[in-house]
Scaffold this motif. Structure first.
Motif, PDB file in Angstrom:
ATOM      1  N   ALA A 107      32.539 106.278 124.349  1.00 52.30           N
ATOM      2  CA  ALA A 107      32.398 106.381 122.894  1.00 52.30           C
ATOM      3  C   ALA A 107      32.346 104.989 122.275  1.00 52.30           C
ATOM      4  O   ALA A 107      31.572 104.734 121.346  1.00 52.30           O
ATOM      5  CB  ALA A 107      33.551 107.190 122.306  1.00 52.30           C
ATOM      6  N   ARG A 108      33.143 104.078 122.797  1.00 51.19           N
ATOM      7  CA  ARG A 108      33.153 102.694 122.319  1.00 51.19           C
ATOM      8  C   ARG A 108      31.794 102.042 122.556  1.00 51.19           C
ATOM      9  O   ARG A 108      31.244 101.368 121.684  1.00 51.19           O
ATOM     10  CB  ARG A 108      34.269 101.937 123.042  1.00 51.19           C
ATOM     11  CG  ARG A 108      34.480 100.543 122.579  1.00 51.19           C
ATOM     12  CD  ARG A 108      35.721  99.906 123.187  1.00 51.19           C
ATOM     13  NE  ARG A 108      35.915 100.167 124.592  1.00 51.19           N
ATOM     14  CZ  ARG A 108      36.997 100.730 125.112  1.00 51.19           C
ATOM     15  NH1 ARG A 108      37.987 101.106 124.365  1.00 51.19           N
ATOM     16  NH2 ARG A 108      37.098 100.916 126.413  1.00 51.19           N
ATOM     17  N   GLU A 109      31.225 102.273 123.742  1.00 51.14           N
ATOM     18  CA  GLU A 109      29.915 101.710 124.059  1.00 51.14           C
ATOM     19  C   GLU A 109      28.861 102.221 123.081  1.00 51.14           C
ATOM     20  O   GLU A 109      28.050 101.451 122.561  1.00 51.14           O
ATOM     21  CB  GLU A 109      29.514 102.067 125.491  1.00 51.14           C
ATOM     22  CG  GLU A 109      28.131 101.560 125.867  1.00 51.14           C
ATOM     23  CD  GLU A 109      27.654 102.045 127.221  1.00 51.14           C
ATOM     24  OE1 GLU A 109      26.594 101.564 127.653  1.00 51.14           O
ATOM     25  OE2 GLU A 109      28.310 102.902 127.839  1.00 51.14           O
ATOM     26  N   VAL A 110      28.883 103.516 122.809  1.00 53.81           N
ATOM     27  CA  VAL A 110      27.922 104.114 121.878  1.00 53.81           C
ATOM     28  C   VAL A 110      28.077 103.486 120.495  1.00 53.81           C
ATOM     29  O   VAL A 110      27.095 103.108 119.855  1.00 53.81           O
ATOM     30  CB  VAL A 110      28.114 105.652 121.824  1.00 53.81           C
ATOM     31  CG1 VAL A 110      27.399 106.258 120.631  1.00 53.81           C
ATOM     32  CG2 VAL A 110      27.635 106.285 123.123  1.00 53.81           C
ATOM     33  N   PHE A 111      29.309 103.349 120.041  1.00 54.52           N
ATOM     34  CA  PHE A 111      29.565 102.799 118.712  1.00 54.52           C
ATOM     35  C   PHE A 111      29.082 101.351 118.615  1.00 54.52           C
ATOM     36  O   PHE A 111      28.454 100.957 117.631  1.00 54.52           O
ATOM     37  CB  PHE A 111      31.056 102.903 118.386  1.00 54.52           C
ATOM     38  CG  PHE A 111      31.364 102.736 116.933  1.00 54.52           C
ATOM     39  CD1 PHE A 111      31.172 103.775 116.045  1.00 54.52           C
ATOM     40  CD2 PHE A 111      31.848 101.530 116.448  1.00 54.52           C
ATOM     41  CE1 PHE A 111      31.450 103.620 114.694  1.00 54.52           C
ATOM     42  CE2 PHE A 111      32.127 101.367 115.105  1.00 54.52           C
ATOM     43  CZ  PHE A 111      31.929 102.413 114.219  1.00 54.52           C
ATOM     44  N   VAL A 112      29.353 100.561 119.640  1.00 55.54           N
ATOM     45  CA  VAL A 112      28.926  99.154 119.645  1.00 55.54           C
ATOM     46  C   VAL A 112      27.399  99.059 119.679  1.00 55.54           C
ATOM     47  O   VAL A 112      26.804  98.242 118.962  1.00 55.54           O
ATOM     48  CB  VAL A 112      29.562  98.394 120.833  1.00 55.54           C
ATOM     49  CG1 VAL A 112      28.906  97.039 121.044  1.00 55.54           C
ATOM     50  CG2 VAL A 112      31.061  98.220 120.603  1.00 55.54           C
ATOM     51  N   LEU A 113      26.760  99.891 120.490  1.00 53.45           N
ATOM     52  CA  LEU A 113      25.297  99.866 120.552  1.00 53.45           C
ATOM     53  C   LEU A 113      24.686 100.178 119.190  1.00 53.45           C
ATOM     54  O   LEU A 113      23.679  99.587 118.798  1.00 53.45           O
ATOM     55  CB  LEU A 113      24.782 100.853 121.604  1.00 53.45           C
ATOM     56  CG  LEU A 113      25.027 100.472 123.060  1.00 53.45           C
ATOM     57  CD1 LEU A 113      24.649 101.624 123.989  1.00 53.45           C
ATOM     58  CD2 LEU A 113      24.265  99.211 123.431  1.00 53.45           C
ATOM     59  N   SER A 114      25.301 101.071 118.471  1.00 54.33           N
ATOM     60  CA  SER A 114      24.785 101.438 117.152  1.00 54.33           C
ATOM     61  C   SER A 114      25.093 100.370 116.106  1.00 54.33           C
ATOM     62  O   SER A 114      24.197  99.889 115.419  1.00 54.33           O
ATOM     63  CB  SER A 114      25.385 102.776 116.715  1.00 54.33           C
ATOM     64  OG  SER A 114      25.083 103.036 115.361  1.00 54.33           O
TER      65      SER A 114
END
Length: 166
Positions: A121-128
């Protein structure tokens, strides 16, 4: 008669060199490997009762080390984004020490917020939010469904709002 070695001490003695090598391989250099190995064992200390029943100590250490590695790369990504943002400022908007402190504090708060998310979830948030990818691009890059990306983003925003309200 000498006292038998404690399980945690045995874990450290038996796997420290291997863990340092694991870190050297992941970081691409050995400069920080010992520090990260130390941090890994500090995390083990949070749950010493688990050490007594370990059947696969290296798998356990690897799981903890991967979490630390994700944290490390996330912080690096935040630092890089911050430096890029500063470099993009026009000369007349040169950052004052107060502004730099404010940005640093905001990044630290963001890091704490992101630390409350599961790694994916952290990776997704950072990518966005930091890399500017769309949900469709994130789904393609991570192999997640669009629905999962949206759910992770909602979790990220919820944590941010909760921490900002506190």
């Amino acid at each position: 008669m000498s006292k038998p070695l404690q399980p945690l001490q045995l874990l450290c003695e038996n796997h420290y060199d291997w863990l340092c090598q694991w870190w050297r391989h992941r970081l691409g250099h050995g400069d920080e490997a010992a520090d990260f190995a130390h941090d890994t064992f500090l995390r083990v200390l949070r749950h010493p009762e688990e050490v007594r029943t370990l059947r696969q100590p290296r798998a356990y250490l690897t799981t903890i080390a991967r979490g630390l590695l994700n944290d490390h790369w996330r912080r690096r990504s935040l630092e890089r984004a911050w430096l890029e943002a500063l470099a993009a400022l026009p000369p007349e908007l040169e950052a004052s020490p107060e502004m730099l402190l404010g940005v640093q504090q905001a990044l630290q708060q963001l890091d704490r917020m992101l630390g409350n998310l599961a790694p994916q979830a952290r990776e997704v948030f950072v990518l966005s939010q930091l890399e500017g990818l769309t949900y469709v691009e994130i789904a393609a890059r991570t192999g997640l469904s669009d629905r999962t990306v949206k759910r992770y983003m909602a979790q990220g925003f919820e944590i941010c709002l909760t921490m900002l309200d506190s």
